[in-house]
Write a protein that holds these residues in place. Structure first.
Motif, PDB file in Angstrom:
ATOM      1  N   GLU A   1      30.785  -3.843  -7.594  1.00 44.56           N
ATOM      2  CA  GLU A   1      30.367  -4.079  -6.282  1.00 44.56           C
ATOM      3  C   GLU A   1      29.085  -4.529  -6.146  1.00 44.56           C
ATOM      4  O   GLU A   1      28.126  -4.813  -7.110  1.00 44.56           O
ATOM      5  CB  GLU A   1      30.331  -2.467  -5.713  1.00 44.56           C
ATOM      6  CG  GLU A   1      28.935  -1.749  -6.502  1.00 44.56           C
ATOM      7  CD  GLU A   1      29.323  -0.292  -5.713  1.00 44.56           C
ATOM      8  OE1 GLU A   1      30.280   0.249  -5.442  1.00 44.56           O
ATOM      9  OE2 GLU A   1      28.085   0.489  -5.525  1.00 44.56           O
ATOM     10  N   GLY A   2      28.779  -5.058  -4.883  1.00 44.22           N
ATOM     11  CA  GLY A   2      27.607  -5.860  -4.632  1.00 44.22           C
ATOM     12  C   GLY A   2      27.864  -7.228  -4.052  1.00 44.22           C
ATOM     13  O   GLY A   2      26.994  -8.002  -3.307  1.00 44.22           O
ATOM     14  N   PHE A   3      28.902  -7.829  -4.372  1.00 45.60           N
ATOM     15  CA  PHE A   3      29.403  -8.925  -4.212  1.00 45.60           C
ATOM     16  C   PHE A   3      30.305  -9.342  -3.060  1.00 45.60           C
ATOM     17  O   PHE A   3      30.382 -10.520  -2.232  1.00 45.60           O
ATOM     18  CB  PHE A   3      29.858  -9.819  -5.409  1.00 45.60           C
ATOM     19  CG  PHE A   3      29.772 -11.347  -5.212  1.00 45.60           C
ATOM     20  CD1 PHE A   3      28.966 -12.101  -5.135  1.00 45.60           C
ATOM     21  CD2 PHE A   3      31.079 -11.939  -5.102  1.00 45.60           C
ATOM     22  CE1 PHE A   3      28.881 -13.537  -5.022  1.00 45.60           C
ATOM     23  CE2 PHE A   3      31.447 -13.373  -4.776  1.00 45.60           C
ATOM     24  CZ  PHE A   3      30.095 -14.326  -4.679  1.00 45.60           C
ATOM     25  N   GLU A   4      30.912  -8.104  -2.756  1.00 39.10           N
ATOM     26  CA  GLU A   4      32.050  -8.284  -1.916  1.00 39.10           C
ATOM     27  C   GLU A   4      31.826  -8.777  -0.471  1.00 39.10           C
ATOM     28  O   GLU A   4      32.511  -9.544   0.070  1.00 39.10           O
ATOM     29  CB  GLU A   4      32.888  -6.726  -1.857  1.00 39.10           C
ATOM     30  CG  GLU A   4      31.791  -5.697  -1.225  1.00 39.10           C
ATOM     31  CD  GLU A   4      31.234  -4.984  -2.416  1.00 39.10           C
ATOM     32  OE1 GLU A   4      30.777  -5.595  -3.448  1.00 39.10           O
ATOM     33  OE2 GLU A   4      30.569  -3.789  -1.987  1.00 39.10           O
ATOM     34  N   ASN A   5      30.871  -8.426   0.131  1.00 41.09           N
ATOM     35  CA  ASN A   5      30.193  -9.048   1.560  1.00 41.09           C
ATOM     36  C   ASN A   5      30.392 -10.743   1.344  1.00 41.09           C
ATOM     37  O   ASN A   5      30.433 -11.283   2.309  1.00 41.09           O
ATOM     38  CB  ASN A   5      29.082  -8.626   2.166  1.00 41.09           C
ATOM     39  CG  ASN A   5      29.383  -7.254   2.631  1.00 41.09           C
ATOM     40  OD1 ASN A   5      30.443  -6.572   2.427  1.00 41.09           O
ATOM     41  ND2 ASN A   5      28.237  -6.515   2.832  1.00 41.09           N
ATOM     42  N   LEU A   6      30.028 -11.161   0.204  1.00 39.12           N
ATOM     43  CA  LEU A   6      30.010 -12.702   0.225  1.00 39.12           C
ATOM     44  C   LEU A   6      31.040 -13.437  -0.366  1.00 39.12           C
ATOM     45  O   LEU A   6      31.141 -14.597  -0.397  1.00 39.12           O
ATOM     46  CB  LEU A   6      28.749 -12.869  -0.848  1.00 39.12           C
ATOM     47  CG  LEU A   6      27.327 -12.211  -0.725  1.00 39.12           C
ATOM     48  CD1 LEU A   6      26.402 -12.411  -1.961  1.00 39.12           C
ATOM     49  CD2 LEU A   6      26.643 -12.716   0.563  1.00 39.12           C
ATOM     50  N   SER A   7      32.021 -12.656  -0.473  1.00 38.87           N
ATOM     51  CA  SER A   7      33.070 -13.342  -1.318  1.00 38.87           C
ATOM     52  C   SER A   7      33.958 -14.244  -0.604  1.00 38.87           C
ATOM     53  O   SER A   7      34.564 -15.257  -1.286  1.00 38.87           O
ATOM     54  CB  SER A   7      34.159 -12.141  -1.432  1.00 38.87           C
ATOM     55  OG  SER A   7      34.740 -11.325  -0.319  1.00 38.87           O
ATOM     56  N   GLY A   8      33.951 -14.290   0.775  1.00 35.07           N
ATOM     57  CA  GLY A   8      34.582 -15.640   1.383  1.00 35.07           C
ATOM     58  C   GLY A   8      33.723 -16.787   1.648  1.00 35.07           C
ATOM     59  O   GLY A   8      34.467 -17.833   2.210  1.00 35.07           O
ATOM     60  N   ILE A   9      32.471 -16.958   1.200  1.00 35.79           N
ATOM     61  CA  ILE A   9      31.765 -17.953   1.420  1.00 35.79           C
ATOM     62  C   ILE A   9      32.191 -19.075   0.463  1.00 35.79           C
ATOM     63  O   ILE A   9      32.077 -18.798  -1.003  1.00 35.79           O
ATOM     64  CB  ILE A   9      30.142 -17.665   1.182  1.00 35.79           C
ATOM     65  CG1 ILE A   9      29.897 -16.572   2.289  1.00 35.79           C
ATOM     66  CG2 ILE A   9      29.382 -18.911   1.604  1.00 35.79           C
ATOM     67  CD1 ILE A   9      28.484 -16.077   2.036  1.00 35.79           C
TER      68      ILE A   9
ATOM     69  N   ASN B   1      20.301 -19.280   0.568  1.00 35.20           N
ATOM     70  CA  ASN B   1      20.451 -18.044   0.752  1.00 35.20           C
ATOM     71  C   ASN B   1      21.363 -17.611   1.565  1.00 35.20           C
ATOM     72  O   ASN B   1      21.352 -16.854   2.639  1.00 35.20           O
ATOM     73  CB  ASN B   1      18.890 -17.181   1.302  1.00 35.20           C
ATOM     74  CG  ASN B   1      18.877 -15.740   1.161  1.00 35.20           C
ATOM     75  OD1 ASN B   1      19.746 -15.045   0.456  1.00 35.20           O
ATOM     76  ND2 ASN B   1      18.071 -15.173   1.891  1.00 35.20           N
ATOM     77  N   ALA B   2      22.609 -17.783   1.153  1.00 37.54           N
ATOM     78  CA  ALA B   2      23.799 -17.627   1.860  1.00 37.54           C
ATOM     79  C   ALA B   2      24.154 -16.124   2.130  1.00 37.54           C
ATOM     80  O   ALA B   2      23.735 -15.281   1.428  1.00 37.54           O
ATOM     81  CB  ALA B   2      24.990 -18.179   1.097  1.00 37.54           C
ATOM     82  N   GLY B   3      24.795 -15.763   3.092  1.00 39.64           N
ATOM     83  CA  GLY B   3      24.956 -14.390   3.238  1.00 39.64           C
ATOM     84  C   GLY B   3      25.942 -14.048   4.426  1.00 39.64           C
ATOM     85  O   GLY B   3      26.502 -15.036   5.325  1.00 39.64           O
ATOM     86  N   ALA B   4      26.606 -12.833   4.491  1.00 42.21           N
ATOM     87  CA  ALA B   4      27.625 -12.479   5.395  1.00 42.21           C
ATOM     88  C   ALA B   4      27.604 -10.835   5.521  1.00 42.21           C
ATOM     89  O   ALA B   4      27.229 -10.241   4.119  1.00 42.21           O
ATOM     90  CB  ALA B   4      28.958 -12.988   4.831  1.00 42.21           C
ATOM     91  N   PHE B   5      28.106 -10.556   6.936  1.00 41.99           N
ATOM     92  CA  PHE B   5      28.210  -9.090   6.646  1.00 41.99           C
ATOM     93  C   PHE B   5      27.086  -7.983   6.288  1.00 41.99           C
ATOM     94  O   PHE B   5      27.156  -6.940   5.359  1.00 41.99           O
ATOM     95  CB  PHE B   5      29.689  -8.587   6.098  1.00 41.99           C
ATOM     96  CG  PHE B   5      30.759  -9.080   6.537  1.00 41.99           C
ATOM     97  CD1 PHE B   5      31.426  -8.864   7.811  1.00 41.99           C
ATOM     98  CD2 PHE B   5      31.512  -9.973   5.775  1.00 41.99           C
ATOM     99  CE1 PHE B   5      32.709  -9.596   7.965  1.00 41.99           C
ATOM    100  CE2 PHE B   5      32.654 -10.805   6.122  1.00 41.99           C
ATOM    101  CZ  PHE B   5      33.056 -10.493   7.388  1.00 41.99           C
ATOM    102  N   GLY B   6      26.008  -8.807   6.451  1.00 43.75           N
ATOM    103  CA  GLY B   6      24.694  -7.940   6.064  1.00 43.75           C
ATOM    104  C   GLY B   6      24.087  -7.850   4.881  1.00 43.75           C
ATOM    105  O   GLY B   6      23.106  -7.392   4.472  1.00 43.75           O
ATOM    106  N   THR B   7      24.782  -8.698   3.897  1.00 49.97           N
ATOM    107  CA  THR B   7      24.348  -9.083   2.627  1.00 49.97           C
ATOM    108  C   THR B   7      23.924 -10.536   2.152  1.00 49.97           C
ATOM    109  O   THR B   7      24.723 -11.525   2.864  1.00 49.97           O
ATOM    110  CB  THR B   7      25.446  -8.770   1.603  1.00 49.97           C
ATOM    111  OG1 THR B   7      25.941  -7.437   1.840  1.00 49.97           O
ATOM    112  CG2 THR B   7      25.128  -8.898   0.086  1.00 49.97           C
TER     113      THR B   7
END
Ligand SMILES: Cc1cc2nc3c(=O)[nH]c(=O)nc-3n(C[C@H](O)[C@H](O)[C@H](O)COP(=O)(O)OP(=O)(O)OC[C@H]3O[C@@H](n4cnc5c(N)ncnc54)[C@H](O)[C@@H]3O)c2cc1C
Length: 287
Positions: A108-116, A127-133
């Motif tokens: 865990e830790g990477f899941e929010n970034l997974s679709g970038i 410093n890419a980010g998504a869903f608050g991460t």
């Protein structure tokens, strides 16, 4: 190291716009990058790293920079310390490849970034980010080269970064990044699948695009602002702000850089007129 001449930059940008690069270098080691940095100094030409090209737009015509594709920088090292996993990733490793590791070890830790659709180098610089991460939430350290070709190993705390901004946008070359992830009790594959479905609903993934065009201003959303000035779905020639997500530019077929700039400038003028604010571009334009 491979060096190609007269290469179409359309193939190095997900929005598929751009002219011809006089030369593109494909380093395979840190020594190759040192050589390229020296070349850039000797020839007095700007060095432009290219990852997946998912936030980069090139102008039409001939571009005579020192372009450096990270496509061949692909090493991955995995170290485990009890529940913690340290992944040391070369700049050219894609987020898709990280997802495979994350799924394999259920981390865990990477899941929010997974679709970038990013490379490690590009996501670090942005410093890419998504869903608050943000990517920097999980970064431990970065091995990079400065403009003189010196190797620098910087801990996260020593690096300047903020929302979609880092010191690497102006200086140096990100070579290798270590991220920290944790063994999870959740079924991470399922979480990632849900994220990808969510993104698919909101983003125009059926057309060539360059992701978010503008950064969100404090307490607001660039997409909402573009919608409010009537630019959602607005098109000049083959380029337009998507009718699915106003902050995403899409290439309907054979968009030109000139039309793209016209569209951006008219949106920016209108936003300033209506809201009296200047939106900061998130996309990186190489002219
Ligand atoms: C469909 C779609 C969805 C997206 N969703 C998101 C999202 O949810 N969140 C988000 O933050 N972004 C998103 N983006 C934008 C983009 O994916 C990110 O900014 C990503 O981090 C860019 O990675 P890249 O490898 O494509 O970088 P590139 O576009 O190749 O490069 C971006 C910048 O980083 C520099 N750079 C690249 N590699 C290096 C290196 N090794 N060293 C130093 N500088 C380097 C480039 O010169 C350029 O200035 C999306 C884009 C698309 C097309």
């Amino acid at each position: 190291m491979k060096i190609y001449e007269n290469v179409s930059l359309k193939n190095f940008s997900t929005i598929k716009i751009g002219g011809t690069a006089r030369k593109i270098y494909f380093p395979e080691s840190i020594e190759d990058i040192k050589f390229i940095i020296k070349k850039s100094k000797d020839e007095n030409k700007k060095l432009i790293p290219i990852g997946v090209g998912s936030n980069t737009i090139f102008k039409d015509g001939i571009l005579d920079y020192i372009f450096v594709s990270t496509k061949l920088l692909k090493n991955i090292k995995i170290q485990q310390n009890k529940d913690l996993f340290y992944l040391t990733l070369d700049a050219g490793v894609s987020f898709k490849e990280i997802i495979n590791i994350v799924k394999k070890y259920n981390l865990e830790g990477f899941e929010n970034l997974s679709g970038i659709p990013a490379s490690v180098g590009g996501a670090t610089a942005m410093n890419a980010g998504a869903f608050g991460t943000e990517f920097f939430d999980i970064i431990e350290n970065v091995l990079w080269l400065d403009l003189k070709g010196n190797e620098c190993l910087s801990k996260k705390e020593e690096i300047n970064y903020s929302y979609r901004k880092t010191q690497f946008q102006n200086e140096g070359f990100v070579y290798q990044v270590t991220i920290k992830l944790k063994k999870s009790n959740k079924k991470i594959e399922k979480v990632i699948k849900e994220h990808l479905i969510e993104r698919n609903k909101k983003q125009p993934l059926n057309l060539p695009t360059s992701g978010s065009t503008y950064k969100n201003p404090p307490n607001n959303f660039a997409g909402k602002i573009l919608e409010e000035i009537g630019f959602k779905g607005k098109r000049i020639g083959d380029i337009g702000f998507s009718d699915k997500h106003a902050n995403f530019l899409v290439n309907y077929s054979n968009a030109s850089f000139k039309d793209l700039m016209k569209l951006l400038e008219s949106a920016e003028k209108e936003i300033e007129k209506v809201f009296n604010i200047k939106l900061e571009r998130e996309i990186k334009i190489v002219e």
